[in-house]
Write an enzyme that holds these catalytic residues in place. Sequence first.
Site, PDB file in Angstrom:
ATOM      1  N   LEU A   1       0.849  -1.186   0.000  1.00  0.00           N
ATOM      2  CA  LEU A   1       0.000   0.000   0.000  1.00  0.00           C
ATOM      3  C   LEU A   1       0.885   1.236   0.000  1.00  0.00           C
ATOM      4  O   LEU A   1       2.095   1.146   0.246  1.00  0.00           O
ATOM      5  CB  LEU A   1      -0.906   0.004   1.230  1.00  0.00           C
ATOM      6  N   ALA A   2       0.287   2.392  -0.237  1.00  0.00           N
ATOM      7  CA  ALA A   2       1.080   3.616  -0.223  1.00  0.00           C
ATOM      8  C   ALA A   2       1.820   3.775   1.099  1.00  0.00           C
ATOM      9  O   ALA A   2       2.992   4.173   1.126  1.00  0.00           O
ATOM     10  CB  ALA A   2       0.184   4.824  -0.483  1.00  0.00           C
ATOM     11  N   GLU A   3       1.163   3.455   2.207  1.00  0.00           N
ATOM     12  CA  GLU A   3       1.813   3.532   3.518  1.00  0.00           C
ATOM     13  C   GLU A   3       1.299   2.419   4.428  1.00  0.00           C
ATOM     14  O   GLU A   3       0.107   2.065   4.386  1.00  0.00           O
ATOM     15  CB  GLU A   3       1.530   4.866   4.223  1.00  0.00           C
ATOM     16  N   THR A   4       2.198   1.905   5.245  1.00  0.00           N
ATOM     17  CA  THR A   4       1.844   1.042   6.365  1.00  0.00           C
ATOM     18  C   THR A   4       2.303   1.742   7.635  1.00  0.00           C
ATOM     19  O   THR A   4       3.460   2.168   7.727  1.00  0.00           O
ATOM     20  CB  THR A   4       2.498  -0.341   6.244  1.00  0.00           C
TER      21      THR A   4
END
Length: 286
Positions: free
Chosen positions: A46-49
């Site tokens: 994902l874009a960020e975790t």
Amino acid sequence: MTNSVPLLQIDAFADRPFAGNSAAVCLLEQETPEAWMQAFAAEMNLAETAYVRPLPPDDRGKRYELRWFTPEVEAPLCGHATLATAHALWSEGRAAGGESIRFVTKSGELSAARDGDLIELDFPATPAARCDADPALLAALGIEKVLFAGRTSVEDTLLVLESAEQVRSLRPDFARLAKLPGRGVMATAPSDEEPYDFVSRFFAPAVGIDEDPVTGSAHCGLGPYWAQRLGKQQLVGRQLSRRGGTVRVRLAGDRVKLGGRAITIFRGSVSAEALPTEVAPVSRSS
């Protein structure tokens, strides 16, 4: 029974499911190896975790450590994953509904507060200092000129275009963009529809994100620019990605308040087998 670490996927800056920007939130109880956090973020893709864990309280009360990872690198600042984390802590009963949440991060202390179903983040403002537009950057975006070019303290480039349609129709060459210095580039213009004041898109292939669906941290630079240009301290931004998202921006001195909603898409867990031995809970039988 084998214990595991709770994991949620949450759409942030979204008014409905499957919109806004999706973030994974991992609810840790103790310090975790950085290499594992990066590997798990790559697995989530994902874009960020986000990784959050409680810290010992100080004289001001509860606080949490918060770190963000893209599939490629640790991020110095992330708005949508912070909003998702605050939503996770409240919805999972780890923070009381009426209390604000304090995060200790690599960008200093951040906080989140609730106003109904709206979450407002308190972030540092990162106004863009004027700079020359990089011809290689303009070529990678397929444009010839901009109204303004600036650079923020988190190494993002801000480019102001003439119209929302010009922002909407950008077709970047991501391979060329990935070779240029900096974290990412935000393209912005005045909005052509109500109730939005401005529109934007954010590209960051150098850190593993060709186009970010909604970028809270970018609004720490977009907010000061548009506040000065439009003479308003409260604005509404619309990010024109495929998923789309809305960010409410309120200027407060050298801080920016970012408002948005979040929706939990699923709850699950990271199995003990996938955790590093320093973190994996002890298995119990019952």
